[in-house]
Design an enzyme around this catalytic site. Structure first.
Site, PDB file in Angstrom:
ATOM      1  CG  ASP A  83      28.474  69.579  36.828  1.00 53.06           C
ATOM      2  OD1 ASP A  83      28.077  68.967  37.834  1.00 53.06           O
ATOM      3  OD2 ASP A  83      29.620  69.472  36.380  1.00 53.06           O
ATOM      4  CG  HIS A 125      22.627  70.057  46.120  1.00 47.69           C
ATOM      5  ND1 HIS A 125      23.452  70.869  45.374  1.00 47.69           N
ATOM      6  CD2 HIS A 125      23.185  68.818  46.072  1.00 47.69           C
ATOM      7  CE1 HIS A 125      24.469  70.167  44.906  1.00 47.69           C
ATOM      8  NE2 HIS A 125      24.322  68.913  45.308  1.00 47.69           N
ATOM      9  CE  LYS A 183      29.995  71.896  41.158  1.00 46.95           C
ATOM     10  NZ  LYS A 183      29.348  71.243  40.000  1.00 46.95           N
ATOM     11  CB  SER A 230      24.164  55.877  51.777  1.00 47.40           C
ATOM     12  OG  SER A 230      23.698  55.389  50.540  1.00 47.40           O
ATOM     13  NE  ARG A 231      17.050  59.325  49.413  1.00 46.37           N
ATOM     14  CZ  ARG A 231      17.403  60.401  48.715  1.00 46.37           C
ATOM     15  NH1 ARG A 231      18.269  60.270  47.713  1.00 46.37           N
ATOM     16  NH2 ARG A 231      16.904  61.586  48.996  1.00 46.37           N
TER      17      ARG A 231
END
Length: 345
Positions: free
Chosen positions: A189, A90, A108, A47-48
């Site tokens: 989405d 992504h 996706k 994670s950031r």
């Protein structure tokens, strides 16, 4: 155990997974990987935020956490990274992992624009690394059976496919679904599911006639399209209709109409449990049943691990050509409804 060039040693006891990002979808995969203890080990999460990574690792039993995506991409014990970040991330995150020698399963849509998808897959081809778009529905046994049945010709030629996915979203404009900076919108989405479903049976359309509306943020929030397919030497002309929305609950139905019968799913996105097959000349349909373990991602994860064990860089269930075709179709649909331009389009 780290792989090189997209190949996992055949005698490896389990596949080492890394998860990039710590949102809801990441937690679903973590839970499902726990259902496959003989096949998968959740090695690392990145994670950031170091605190978020540590909290995720503690909750889901991940061996170690990383406070940056770069650290995860360099983890020597990770065989494949699941990229679970928002749509706009992504491409850069998957590219980062590929450049670090990691295979990737990317949530996706693979990227938000065709040019990005082409670049990402070209990099994977160059490095000999596995990439798969996380289109979990295409790995489900019932949907695979429907595709095989239709492809066999037993139900005749496909003339029309109808696919839809939508729900009523009432969250704030800052939510990723409505945020243009995060590549929000119904088409990317929700629309990716019906377009992939149609692609499975008819391939890439010749024409895309799209209509839709926009949210106050400018992203598309409701969209429909008619897809057309010219006659070929192997089949007659065909059509498809796709619908996606963030403004109304839909039955999420998938129907394939053929000259000698039809196949139908209700809630094909929401872990379909039943496939109905109608054959002309019969009084009653055939009904096939199946179950989804956990959240539904186990089939997808098992396909990834099968490919890695076999040294395959792409899955025949979600091939690169289909991912690229769907990306182009989504882009054309967005253009037809006047959706905002995507970075890298």
């Amino acid at each position: 155990m780290r792989h090189d060039g997209g190949v996992t040693e055949p005698d490896a006891p389990t596949t080492g997974w890394g998860i990039l990002s710590t949102g809801h979808i990441a937690s679903v995969l973590a839970k499902d990987l726990a259902l496959l203890p003989d096949e998968a080990t959740l090695v690392a999460v990145g994670s950031r935020s170091a605190d978020k990574a540590a909290a995720f690792a503690a909750e889901y039993g991940v061996r170690r956490s990383h406070g940056s995506y770069e650290e995860l991409a360099a983890d020597p014990d990770v065989d494949v990274v699941y990229v679970a970040s928002p749509h706009n991330d992504h491409f850069p995150s998957a590219k980062l992992c590929l450049e670090g020698g990691q295979a990737v399963l990317v949530e996706k849509p693979l990227t938000v624009a065709p040019a990005q998808a082409e670049e990402l897959l070209a990099l994977a081809q160059e490095r000999g690394l596995f990439v798969m778009e996380a289109m979990w529905t295409r790995t489900h046994p019932l949907i695979r059976h429907a595709a095989e049945l239709v492809a066999s010709g037993e139900l005749g030629d496909v003339r029309h496919v109808d696919a839809q996915f939508g729900f009523a979203f009432d969250g704030p404009d800052s939510h990723r679904l409505l945020d243009p900076a995060q590549a929000g919108g119904a088409i990317l989405d929700a629309g990716v599911y019906p377009v992939h479903a149609v692609n499975l049976f008819l391939g890439e359309p010749e024409d895309v006639l799209g209509y839709g509306t926009a949210a106050s943020t400018g992203v598309d929030d409701h969209a429909a399209a008619l897809l057309t397919y010219p006659a070929t030497s192997d089949r007659p002309a065909a059509t498809a209709s796709v619908l996606c929305t963030l403004r109304a609950g839909l039955p999420n139905r998938l129907a394939v109409y053929c000259t000698k019968g039809r196949v139908m799913f209700d809630d094909f996105y929401l872990r379909p449990a039943e496939l109905t097959v109608w054959r002309d000349g019969t009084d009653a349909p055939e009904e096939l049943l199946a179950s989804w373990p956990g959240g539904g991602y186990t089939f997808e994860a098992q396909e990834v691990m099968r490919c890695l064990r076999a040294g395959e860089v792409e899955s025949p269930l979600v091939p690169w050509a289909d991912t690229l075709a769907v990306s182009r179709t989504l882009s054309r649909w967005q253009d037809a409804v006047g959706a905002p331009a995507r970075t890298g389009a």
